[in-house]
Design a protein around this motif. Structure first.
Motif, short mmCIF file in Angstrom:
data_model
loop_
_atom_site.label_atom_id
_atom_site.label_comp_id
_atom_site.label_asym_id
_atom_site.label_seq_id
_atom_site.Cartn_x
_atom_site.Cartn_y
_atom_site.Cartn_z
N HIS A 90 80.40 9.65 76.12
CA HIS A 90 79.90 9.73 74.75
C HIS A 90 78.50 10.35 74.75
O HIS A 90 77.68 10.02 75.59
CB HIS A 90 79.85 8.32 74.16
CG HIS A 90 79.11 8.23 72.85
ND1 HIS A 90 79.41 9.02 71.77
CD2 HIS A 90 78.06 7.45 72.47
CE1 HIS A 90 78.58 8.71 70.77
NE2 HIS A 90 77.76 7.77 71.17
N HIS A 92 75.52 10.14 72.99
CA HIS A 92 74.91 9.21 72.03
C HIS A 92 73.74 9.90 71.31
O HIS A 92 72.74 10.26 71.93
CB HIS A 92 74.42 7.96 72.77
CG HIS A 92 73.75 6.95 71.91
ND1 HIS A 92 74.01 5.61 71.98
CD2 HIS A 92 72.81 7.08 70.94
CE1 HIS A 92 73.26 4.96 71.10
NE2 HIS A 92 72.53 5.85 70.45
N TRP A 128 71.18 10.48 74.70
CA TRP A 128 71.67 10.12 76.03
C TRP A 128 73.18 10.16 76.08
O TRP A 128 73.81 10.37 75.05
CB TRP A 128 71.09 8.79 76.50
CG TRP A 128 71.38 7.51 75.75
CD1 TRP A 128 71.17 7.25 74.42
CD2 TRP A 128 71.88 6.29 76.31
NE1 TRP A 128 71.48 5.94 74.14
CE2 TRP A 128 71.93 5.33 75.27
CE3 TRP A 128 72.28 5.90 77.60
CZ2 TRP A 128 72.37 4.01 75.49
CZ3 TRP A 128 72.71 4.59 77.80
CH2 TRP A 128 72.75 3.66 76.75
N HIS A 130 76.74 8.29 77.94
CA HIS A 130 77.26 7.14 78.69
C HIS A 130 78.73 6.96 78.35
O HIS A 130 79.18 7.43 77.31
CB HIS A 130 76.45 5.87 78.36
CG HIS A 130 76.53 5.43 76.92
ND1 HIS A 130 77.62 4.78 76.39
CD2 HIS A 130 75.65 5.55 75.90
CE1 HIS A 130 77.39 4.51 75.11
NE2 HIS A 130 76.21 4.98 74.77
N HIS A 132 82.22 5.14 77.11
CA HIS A 132 82.48 4.36 75.89
C HIS A 132 83.92 3.88 75.92
O HIS A 132 84.60 3.88 74.90
CB HIS A 132 82.22 5.25 74.68
CG HIS A 132 81.66 4.58 73.48
ND1 HIS A 132 82.29 3.53 72.85
CD2 HIS A 132 80.53 4.83 72.77
CE1 HIS A 132 81.55 3.18 71.80
NE2 HIS A 132 80.48 3.94 71.74
N HIS A 396 74.47 0.49 66.04
CA HIS A 396 74.49 1.93 66.26
C HIS A 396 75.61 2.56 65.43
O HIS A 396 76.71 2.03 65.39
CB HIS A 396 74.72 2.21 67.75
CG HIS A 396 74.98 3.64 68.09
ND1 HIS A 396 74.21 4.68 67.60
CD2 HIS A 396 75.91 4.22 68.89
CE1 HIS A 396 74.67 5.83 68.09
NE2 HIS A 396 75.71 5.57 68.87
N HIS A 398 77.65 6.20 64.94
CA HIS A 398 77.90 7.53 65.51
C HIS A 398 77.86 8.59 64.41
O HIS A 398 77.82 8.27 63.22
CB HIS A 398 79.29 7.57 66.17
CG HIS A 398 79.39 6.81 67.46
ND1 HIS A 398 80.19 7.22 68.51
CD2 HIS A 398 78.82 5.65 67.88
CE1 HIS A 398 80.10 6.36 69.51
NE2 HIS A 398 79.28 5.38 69.15
N HIS A 450 78.90 0.18 65.84
CA HIS A 450 79.05 -1.03 66.64
C HIS A 450 77.71 -1.62 67.05
O HIS A 450 76.67 -0.98 66.92
CB HIS A 450 79.87 -0.71 67.91
CG HIS A 450 79.27 0.34 68.80
ND1 HIS A 450 78.38 0.05 69.80
CD2 HIS A 450 79.41 1.70 68.82
CE1 HIS A 450 78.03 1.17 70.43
NE2 HIS A 450 78.63 2.20 69.84
N HIS A 452 75.22 -2.32 69.87
CA HIS A 452 74.96 -1.67 71.17
C HIS A 452 74.58 -2.68 72.26
O HIS A 452 74.26 -2.29 73.38
CB HIS A 452 73.90 -0.57 71.06
CG HIS A 452 74.19 0.61 71.92
ND1 HIS A 452 74.06 0.58 73.29
CD2 HIS A 452 74.66 1.83 71.62
CE1 HIS A 452 74.41 1.76 73.79
NE2 HIS A 452 74.78 2.54 72.79
CU1 C2O Z 1 75.51 4.54 72.84
CU2 C2O Z 1 78.76 4.07 70.58
O1 C2O Z 1 77.17 4.26 71.82
#
Ligand code: C2O
Ligand code: CU
Ligand code: CU
Length: 561
Positions: A90, A92, A128, A130, A132, A396, A398, A450, A452
């Motif tokens: 992902h 982010h 960043w 990472h 998911h 967070h 998206h 969601h 985090h």
């Molecule tokens: Cu850093 Cu949905 O995530």
């Protein structure tokens, strides 16, 4: 058995520091251009002692390279999954199509490569990447899968800011980790030892000039209350989505999981000095992740002040930046008068003294097959979150960055005045964010929102939305004979609908700030129903009418002239 490393700062730290901070801070390689390959694999990394620790890494042994991209560039990224398990990747903070977002639907099976290509639309910022993966984000991040993304643009480039990566512009990825006696990682919520960019006992040699730290909280759960052992003032210049309008001087700065802040330190008169970047976690309330009172997450770092890394001030470089700019960029939040839709989100559950597994959003646990929100393309929306739990959460969203409109009805602090994609919400707090869903309509591939706190996320504190350009929702006023008129109005609005569900409804009138002005409970008992809302004595402006039954809820925007 756990090995504990306590980085306690005392008033006479010099000798102690020499023993505590003896590893130079690792600076992840920076890679730039239009084509990137990220290879995710099992690895092993040296954290301390004679041990090597089993990890996962991206192009290396722990964490991954920093991707440096420019606004308006097109980039192609190949994610090669050499793990023996499924993952996702992902991006982010990046504003990109849902098909490329790398959420739980975009799985990369072991032994395969995921190829994405997208344009960079974000302003200069620190983002960043990472994994998911559904129910497995926490473990994969904990084992080392994450990296920084630096977005550059011409606006940022015109400012007199430090930007020599690794010299006066330093990535600082904060993580807490727990190790067993063999040096292997124990996946933990609130862990026992600090690692910065994968370095334990880190020190940074920083030049005696203005230095920029890009601080990313890459911890699974822990929040930090940043400050420095000499109590110096530092300057917040950017949050998740980019620069602020001007540097904001602070001596403490909370940063929750997933958040980023860029800060400036003025070291011009400090050559030869050293001091320690700290988390003043004793100031956390018991219900913050990293405070006390967490029986399920006991850690020696909780509710205590601890060192993160030491900064040793060395000779300045050529052409140093020596002043803190007085202003940065024009920050222009959207006008609340243009909001199309107000959505209500409650955070529910009481896991602090139970388990972490029962936190929900609007009482629903994450379901990959359920779209929780359908958002008309180009909608400007306010989402109001109410934290009904007894613990703080970093929330967070998206796709698009947002501005924080209010905290408990008040303006947020100045360092939260820019674009963000994570906000921290305390128990009983009400936070409103505003954002515009301006592109990337797709009726089938959702984006996530969601907590985090990765333990909460993996246990279902997540929901998903689609952005659609084929919305035939209630604003068209045809569903179930639903109508309301006139709108705009000078005096009153009449609401008509057929109660096909035979259920009672709550009808609430809210002002533009989401405050309930009037509320009534009606029971149409299966019939055609009309209801008149009198606005004659109310000031001109935007109102929302929220009609909620047991199974349905609609929010209508009314303009009072
Ligand atoms: Cu850093 Cu949905 O995530
Ligand atoms: Cu994200
Ligand atoms: Cu949470």
């Amino acid at each position: 058995m756990k090995i504990l490393f306590l980085f306690l700062a005392t008033s006479c730290t010099t000798l102690l520091n020499a023993q505590l901070y003896y590893n130079p801070l690792a600076i992840p390689a920076a890679i730039s251009g239009n084509n990137f390959t990220l290879t995710v694999a099992d690895s092993s990394h040296h954290f301390f002692g004679a041990n090597n620790t089993a990890t996962y890494g991206v192009n290396g042994s722990y964490l991954g390279p920093t991707l440096v991209v420019n606004k308006d560039d097109s980039v192609n990224i190949a994610v090669v999954n050499n793990l023996t398990q499924t993952t996702t990747m992902h991006w982010h903070g990046l504003h990109i199509p849902a098909t490329m977002d790398g959420g739980p639907h975009n799985v990369i099976n072991a032994g395969t490569t995921w190829q994405v290509g997208f344009g960079i639309r974000n302003a200069a910022s620190t983002c960043w990447y990472h994994p998911h993966l559904h129910m497995n984000t926490g473990t994969q991040v904990y084992m080392g899968l994450a990296g920084m993304i630096i977005v550059k643009d011409t606006v940022e480039a015109a400012l007199n800011l430090p930007r020599t990566y690794g010299t006066d512009d330093i990535p600082v990825v904060l993580q807490d980790r727990t190790f067993n006696a063999n040096g292997d990682l124990i996946v933990d919520g609130l862990a026992d030892s600090m690692v910065v960019n994968g370095t334990m006992h880190a020190y940074l040699d920083a030049p005696a000039q203005v230095v920029r730290l890009r601080v990313l909280n890459g911890s699974n759960v822990r929040s930090y209350n940043l400050g420095f052992s000499d109590n110096r003032t530092f300057y917040v210049i950017a949050s998740d989505g980019g620069l602020l309008s001007q540097p904001v001087p602070v001596t403490r700065l909370k940063i929750a999981s997933g958040e980023r802040f860029e800060i400036l330190l003025d070291l011009t008169n400090d050559q030869g000095n050293n001091f320690v970047m700290m988390s003043y976690a004793s100031a956390f309330a018991n219900n913050e992740p990293g405070g006390g009172g967490m029986p399920n997450g006991a850690s020696v770092l909780n509710a205590t002040n601890f060192g993160i890394m030491q900064i040793n001030v060395v000779a300045p470089t050529g052409n140093p930046v020596t002043t803190i700019p007085s202003s940065l960029i024009n920050v222009t939040p959207w006008n609340i008068a243009n909001v199309n839709t107000l959505r209500y989100k409650t955070l529910d559950g009481n896991g602090m003294f139970a388990t972490m597994a029962n936190f929900t959003i609007n009482f629903l646990a994450f379901d990959m097959m359920v779209i929780n929100d359908t958002i008309p393309l180009n909608n400007l929306e306010v989402w109001q979150f109410t934290n009904n739990t007894n613990i703080a959460h970093p929330i967070h969203i998206h796709d698009v960055p947002f501005y924080i409109l209010s905290r408990n009805g008040n303006q947020p602090p100045a360092y939260e005045g820019g674009l963000k994609d994570v906000f921290y919400i305390l128990p009983n707090e009400v936070v409103q964010v505003i954002m515009k869903f301006e592109d990337f309509a797709n009726d089938t591939m959702p984006y996530m929102y969601h907590c985090h706190n990765l333990v909460h996320e993996d246990n279902g504190m997540m929901a998903q939305f689609i952005v659609t350009d084929s919305f035939t929702g209630i604003e068209d006023a045809t569903e179930n004979n639903f109508s309301f008129y006139p709108n705009p109005t000078a005096s009153s609005v009449q609401l008509n609908f057929q109660d096909s569900n035979n259920e009672p409804y709550t009808i609430e009138l809210l002002d533009a700030g989401g405050r309930i002005m009037q509320s009534s409970l009606v029971n149409p008992e299966g019939t055609a129903f009309s209801y008149t809302i009198d606005l004659a004595d109310r000031p001109a402006g935007i109102y929302f009418l929220k009609v909620s039954g047991t199974n349905t809820s609609r929010t209508l925007k009314i303009i009072k002239e």
